[in-house]
Motif scaffolding. Structure first.
Motif: not given
Length: 345
Positions: A118-123
């Motif tokens: 998974t690439n980074p997400i912005a919560k």
């Protein structure tokens, strides 16, 4: 590997597209396993152009990705346009990020992909769109349950060649940690860690060093009672279960070089107690690994870095490490029939 890795798009406005493009462009030199991206091919093409990269992008399926990988970056179109510009998330961000995760998990559980990266997400972006899970780890566990019917006990491990750490409590205010920290939580976490280190990492008898909650591990109850009342009984239960666990240990003496040689993973009581040492020792190449799931999931150990998205400054080292570790763990996973642990509590 006969199956490709499923790589999620991540937050479209972050550095996920940047590091994905950079990693694929160096695939031969880095000896990367084949992967495909789940997302919007046109968004990746726009980002490549913004970065000045002239690289081919091919619409692909999991079945065609391995062959395509040698000459083009394979992208499985999930049918959700990602319109966000670098550093500027928009109304497409949450849908594109979540849709990519959903498809990646479906692909790996259906046997079309070897593992999920998974690439980074912005919560914060996801929360504004109604996302209800605390983060990636919990969402993956929920998807796993929905797909398989088996409850999972997900555990976040941060791994690097220098050190591996597991926070028992994760994203919560520090003042809430003592109320959430229980004997069962520590035991369950240690049990999942031990099993996956055996099955996936090939460590026959994992050594788990358990940090105390308080300074000096409570100094025999004089600096807080939690270590004697909660942490120590949980360790005793792990030992009774045949697991090589020791502690509670003073956290301030656990992470120097000689100490790290005495264990395979450090079980820490809260987020920063675990993440500060690994980000000090392996900031550029640490990997986030979710244990306790019926599939392998890894991720770069960094965020979306909106401030440098689209600038060409993003370092793909952590993503490269996550891809390589996912491939290694997936090979081990294929030899076993995996089921997640059900919670004991």
């Amino acid at each position: 590997m006969t199956l490709p890795l499923a790589l999620t798009f991540g937050e479209p406005a972050g550095i996920g597209p940047d590091i994905t493009l950079a990693a694929w462009s160096r695939r031969a030199a880095l000896d990367l396993p084949p992967f495909y991206v789940l997302g919007d091919p046109q968004a990746l093409e726009r980002r490549a152009k913004a970065l000045g990269l002239n690289l081919p992008i091919a619409t692909a399926t999991p079945a065609t990705a391995v062959k395509a990988f040698a000459t083009a970056l394979p992208v499985a179109d999930i049918g959700i346009p990602a319109t966000a510009s670098p550093g500027r998330p928009d109304e497409s961000s949450a849908a594109a990020a979540i849709g990519s995760i959903d498809r990646a998990v479906a692909d790996v559980l259906a046997g079309r992909a070897a593992a999920v990266v998974t690439n980074p997400i912005a919560k914060s972006v996801l929360y504004k769109a109604g996302f209800t899970d605390p983060g990636h780890t919990e969402y993956l566990a929920r998807l796993s349950f929905q797909e398989t019917g088996d409850p999972a006990w997900p555990v976040m491990m941060l791994w690097a060649p220098e050190v591996a750490v597991v926070p028992v409590t994760i994203h919560m205010p520090f003042k809430d940690v003592p109320q959430h920290l229980t004997r069962d939580l520590i035991f369950e976490t240690g049990r999942v860690v031990a099993r996956d280190l055996i099955d996936r990492f090939g460590i026959a008898q994992p050594r788990i060093a358990v940090a105390g909650l308080n300074p000096h591990a409570g100094e025999d109850g004089t600096i807080g009672k939690e270590d004697n009342l909660i942490v120590k009984p949980a360790i005793e239960r792990l030992v009774a279960d045949g697991i090589d666990a020791r502690g509670p240990l003073p956290a301030d003496t656990m992470f120097h070089e000689a100490a790290r040689k005495t264990y395979d993973v450090a079980l820490c009581m809260y987020h920063d107690q675990a993440l500060i040492p690994i980000k000090t020792l392996a900031f550029d190449h640490g990997v986030n690994v979710t244990l306790g799931l019926p599939f392998v999931r890894t991720s770069p150990d960094h965020g979306t870095a909106f401030d440098i998205a689209g600038s060409g400054k993003a370092d793909p080292s952590s993503l490269v490490a996550a891809l390589k570790l996912a491939a290694r763990l997936a090979v081990a996973d294929q030899r076993k029939q995996r089921k997640p642990f059900a919670a004991l509590t």
